[in-house]
Design a protein around this motif. Sequence first.
Motif, PDB file in Angstrom:
ATOM      1  N   CYS A 131     -16.589  10.806  51.088  1.00 49.23           N
ATOM      2  CA  CYS A 131     -17.507   9.697  50.840  1.00 49.23           C
ATOM      3  C   CYS A 131     -18.803  10.280  50.296  1.00 49.23           C
ATOM      4  O   CYS A 131     -19.442  11.093  50.963  1.00 49.23           O
ATOM      5  CB  CYS A 131     -17.765   8.947  52.139  1.00 49.23           C
ATOM      6  SG  CYS A 131     -19.149   7.790  52.045  1.00 49.23           S
ATOM      7  N   CYS A 177     -24.383   4.235  48.838  1.00 50.11           N
ATOM      8  CA  CYS A 177     -22.994   4.213  48.362  1.00 50.11           C
ATOM      9  C   CYS A 177     -23.044   3.988  46.851  1.00 50.11           C
ATOM     10  O   CYS A 177     -23.555   2.956  46.386  1.00 50.11           O
ATOM     11  CB  CYS A 177     -22.231   3.076  49.041  1.00 50.11           C
ATOM     12  SG  CYS A 177     -20.690   2.704  48.181  1.00 50.11           S
ATOM     13  N   CYS A 198     -13.763   2.177  44.906  1.00 51.07           N
ATOM     14  CA  CYS A 198     -14.132   3.496  45.436  1.00 51.07           C
ATOM     15  C   CYS A 198     -13.016   4.495  45.092  1.00 51.07           C
ATOM     16  O   CYS A 198     -11.899   4.381  45.604  1.00 51.07           O
ATOM     17  CB  CYS A 198     -14.338   3.418  46.942  1.00 51.07           C
ATOM     18  SG  CYS A 198     -14.670   5.032  47.682  1.00 51.07           S
TER      19      CYS A 198
HETATM   20 FE1  SF4 Z   1     -18.360   5.989  50.770  1.00 57.15          FE
HETATM   21 FE2  SF4 Z   1     -19.016   3.856  49.307  1.00 57.15          FE
HETATM   22 FE3  SF4 Z   1     -16.550   4.813  49.160  1.00 57.15          FE
HETATM   23 FE4  SF4 Z   1     -17.393   3.580  51.396  1.00 57.15          FE
HETATM   24  S1  SF4 Z   1     -17.118   2.655  49.393  1.00 57.15           S
HETATM   25  S2  SF4 Z   1     -16.235   5.489  51.253  1.00 57.15           S
HETATM   26  S3  SF4 Z   1     -19.559   4.211  51.441  1.00 57.15           S
HETATM   27  S4  SF4 Z   1     -18.432   5.892  48.550  1.00 57.15           S
END
Ligand code: SF4
Length: 304
Positions: A86, A171, A259
């Motif tokens: 992440c 994020c 993501c």
């Molecule tokens: Fe990380 Fe954003 Fe992916 Fe969640 S959505 S895992 S906060 S990068």
Amino acid sequence: MAKIDYIEEIKRLKQAKNAVILAHYYQKPEVQDIADYLGDSLALSRIAANTKADIIVFCGVHFMAETAKILSPNKLVLLPVKKAGCSMANMIDDKSLEEYKLNHPEVKIICYVNSTAKVKALSDVCVTSGNAEKVISQFKNHKLLYVPDKNLGAYLREKYQLDMELWSGYCGIHNDINVAEVEKVKTKYPHSELIVHPECKLDIIKMADYVGSTKSLLNYVNVSDSKEFIVGTEKGIIHQMKLANPNKSFYLLSDKLSCHDMKLTSLTDVYHALLNEQYEINVEANIQVNALKALEVMFELTDR
Ligand code: SF4
Ligand code: 13P
């Protein structure tokens, strides 16, 4: 060579090894569909803390599997894709936080669960997007630092009028949404409700009809009388929204809301995780003990 039926093999291995599969809502639909438990960060951490299984296969990103290991240190915790991480969790390092603590001993550190075990171990309490409001409102009379998500932190600070500094993490997916594109989508779908995750920037949150964690967004669309929704969080959640509400329409706020790391895990990876017991997540004992304290304070304040 006969083709492997991954779904059947996953079921067989799971039973043979007394394993449980946990998946976050942002996982690919086919991975969500084979999970024993599907949830947001809060729900999955509770399940990880209470499961009777010997093995936890965590379909998510590294900090989630690490949190499961902190909560269940005697279980084998597996992350099917080793590099699934992440970017927000990597925006804070324990050395910088340690230095901040030395210089600000009076400040309570509130740590978003999207963080490493080392960062959790230096914090007073953890929160998830599902319980951040309840937990943080109980720290109103303290000087606070919120790590690492400046967006969720800014939302909480304004709503509860907190004396709180913010770390500068975010994020990359939610933070990228801008006002102009929201206005454009709202114009395109004028009868929709806009629902967003609090990892979005404050100006986006202020445009929304509803703000909440992934689970709370799902609950909201299930009970709302509206028939159309613009969804301002990672696209994976739309799979469950559609399953539960076949007669409602869901529009992803932006194509950017995907993501990369959450989408790395495939059924083949889950199969190999179970078969080869890979990739094992470990947390150093002293870090596990201190990180667990921050998570236990979170559960205690959430359940009050
Ligand atoms: Fe990380 Fe954003 Fe992916 Fe969640 S959505 S895992 S906060 S990068
Ligand atoms: P929640 O699961 O708490 O909604 O958090 C979203 C997220 O970014 C997970 O990586």
